[in-house]
Write a protein that holds these residues in place. Structure first.
Motif, PDB file in Angstrom:
ATOM      1  N   ASP A  14      42.132  43.015  47.223  1.00  0.00           N
ATOM      2  CA  ASP A  14      41.272  43.156  46.041  1.00  0.00           C
ATOM      3  C   ASP A  14      41.294  44.580  45.511  1.00  0.00           C
ATOM      4  OD1 ASP A  14      40.632  40.505  46.196  1.00  0.00           O
ATOM      5  OD2 ASP A  14      38.685  40.811  47.145  1.00  0.00           O
ATOM      6  N   ARG A  17      44.353  44.911  43.478  1.00  0.00           N
ATOM      7  CA  ARG A  17      44.197  44.178  42.223  1.00  0.00           C
ATOM      8  C   ARG A  17      43.356  44.960  41.216  1.00  0.00           C
ATOM      9  NH1 ARG A  17      41.992  38.508  44.285  1.00  0.00           N
ATOM     10  NH2 ARG A  17      42.505  37.740  42.202  1.00  0.00           N
ATOM     11  N   SER A  18      42.454  45.795  41.698  1.00  0.00           N
ATOM     12  CA  SER A  18      41.585  46.558  40.792  1.00  0.00           C
ATOM     13  C   SER A  18      42.357  47.629  40.024  1.00  0.00           C
ATOM     14  CB  SER A  18      40.445  47.218  41.576  1.00  0.00           C
ATOM     15  OG  SER A  18      40.904  48.315  42.350  1.00  0.00           O
ATOM     16  N   SER A  20      44.653  47.293  37.959  1.00  0.00           N
ATOM     17  CA  SER A  20      44.804  46.899  36.554  1.00  0.00           C
ATOM     18  C   SER A  20      43.701  47.523  35.709  1.00  0.00           C
ATOM     19  CB  SER A  20      44.771  45.368  36.428  1.00  0.00           C
ATOM     20  OG  SER A  20      45.896  44.788  37.041  1.00  0.00           O
ATOM     21  N   TYR A 140      41.202  39.302  38.339  1.00  0.00           N
ATOM     22  CA  TYR A 140      42.057  40.071  37.427  1.00  0.00           C
ATOM     23  C   TYR A 140      41.442  40.153  36.034  1.00  0.00           C
ATOM     24  CZ  TYR A 140      46.164  40.748  34.340  1.00  0.00           C
ATOM     25  OH  TYR A 140      47.051  41.168  33.372  1.00  0.00           O
ATOM     26  N   HIS A 272      49.913  41.406  48.128  1.00  0.00           N
ATOM     27  CA  HIS A 272      49.556  42.169  46.927  1.00  0.00           C
ATOM     28  C   HIS A 272      50.203  43.551  46.969  1.00  0.00           C
ATOM     29  CE1 HIS A 272      46.634  39.526  44.935  1.00  0.00           C
ATOM     30  NE2 HIS A 272      46.320  39.119  46.152  1.00  0.00           N
ATOM     31  N   PRO A 295      49.105  37.796  42.990  1.00  0.00           N
ATOM     32  CA  PRO A 295      49.477  38.968  42.187  1.00  0.00           C
ATOM     33  C   PRO A 295      49.942  38.554  40.796  1.00  0.00           C
ATOM     34  CG  PRO A 295      50.493  39.046  44.376  1.00  0.00           C
ATOM     35  CD  PRO A 295      49.903  37.688  44.225  1.00  0.00           C
TER      36      PRO A 295
END
Length: 340
Positions: A14, A17-18, A20, A140, A272, A295
């Motif tokens: 996670d 993913r942050s 972005s 996302y 990821h 992802p």
């Protein structure tokens, strides 16, 4: 310009993913340093994220001790002169440190009714407040909405995908220390734990490993303590496989992934990381799960059981060895390009 704080997630996947959202904040405030708050486990990855200046560490502790630690961190942050804090997680406790620090703009979704702790909301906050269960945004989309205040429609080609970049000097240092055979192409395997619902049968991983070993590839098993039992089972069938699940340093594990030619794994943090490191990835997900949790990097391919699979077949059991071999065969085997 005054710096910006991003309160991110504790789990490695996670947290990656942050990135972005971090890229969107950097685009909106060029020249402003960006710092992040995450867990001790994920914090080393902050140094690999473009646009991130530093990472603040906040351990996940229950009860009063957790609240005290957040208050102490907030006091420490007071002298940093942050102009805004983006709260990517909607938990009330995530907003405590920014509030104690006196950061004037604390941006996020008030899903736990933390009005006051959060004082600026994305444009669609009231709609998302009513979205529970299946109507909840995937992570996302949610973090990107927070970063843009949900005032911009998502681009046709999507928001920026997460990136991790390993400095060439760091990668070279790892190569000298690793003791691994780097002369052959490498297939990296991430199995997750034997008791994880996201797992793929170990005997199928072993079959893939045997096929690629017969072609002259090196096989590395990536992971940590949770993956050690699975690694032992694969090595029992194929002793030449290299078990890297005892790697003590997260940064060394990132270098192992980055040095791989192909990455085959299931849902989890290492997958990821491989995607963000620009390694060609084939990921095995449970039916209809890759959209929500996978992802978003374009070079990643997914295999899922068909949604029409009978209910008695659970998890990833509907994915065959033949499917995986066929998908891997179509992927371009080329060195990663993240070492710039």
């Amino acid at each position: 310009m005054n710096p910006i704080l991003v309160v991110s997630f504790p789990a490695i996947g996670d947290f990656i993913r942050s990135h972005s959202a971090i890229q969107l904040v950097a685009e909106r405030f060029p020249g402003s340093p960006i710092d992040v708050i995450t867990s001790p486990v994920a914090a080393p990855l902050a140094s690999l994220m473009p646009h991130v200046r530093k990472g603040w560490v906040l351990d996940k502790k229950p009860g009063w001790q957790g609240l005290v630690d957040r208050y102490r961190l907030g006091r420490e942050l007071r002298g940093q002169n942050y102009q805004a804090a983006y709260l990517l997680t909607s938990a009330t406790k995530a907003a405590i440190a920014p509030r104690v620090a006196g950061i004037p703009k604390r941006i996020g979704y008030p899903r736990e009714f933390q009005f006051g702790l959060v004082n600026r909301f994305p444009a669609d906050w009231w709609r998302q407040l009513l979205n529970l269960g299946w109507g909840h945004l995937r992570l996302y989309d949610e973090v990107c909405d927070i970063a843009t205040l949900a005032r911009e429609p998502a681009p046709v080609d999507g928001w920026p995908a997460p990136q991790l970049i390993i400095p060439p000097s760091q990668m070279e240092n790892w190569r000298r220390r690793s003791g691994l055979d780097l002369s052959k192409p490498v297939l990296a395997l991430y199995t997750s734990g034997l008791d994880d619902v996201r797992k793929w049968p170990i005997e199928r991983f072993s079959a893939i490993a045997a096929d690629y070993a017969n072609r002259g590839w090196s096989i590395w098993i990536i992971g940590a303590a949770r993956e050690q039992s699975a690694a032992a089972k694969i090595r029992a069938a194929l002793p030449e496989v290299v078990d890297l699940t005892s790697t003590p340093l997260l940064m060394d594990a990132m270098c192992q992934i980055a040095a791989s030619t192909l990455f085959l794994g299931v849902d989890g943090g290492p997958s990821h990381a491989a995607a963000a490191l620009n390694v060609p990835c084939l990921l095995i997900f449970r039916a209809n799960r890759s959209y929500d949790g996978g992802p978003v990097n374009r070079h990643v391919r997914f295999i899922e059981p068909p949604i029409s699979t009978p209910g008695r077949i659970e998890g990833t059991f509907g994915v065959s060895v033949e499917q995986v071999l066929a998908a891997l065969a179509t992927m371009t085997s080329q060195p990663s390009s993240q070492m710039v």
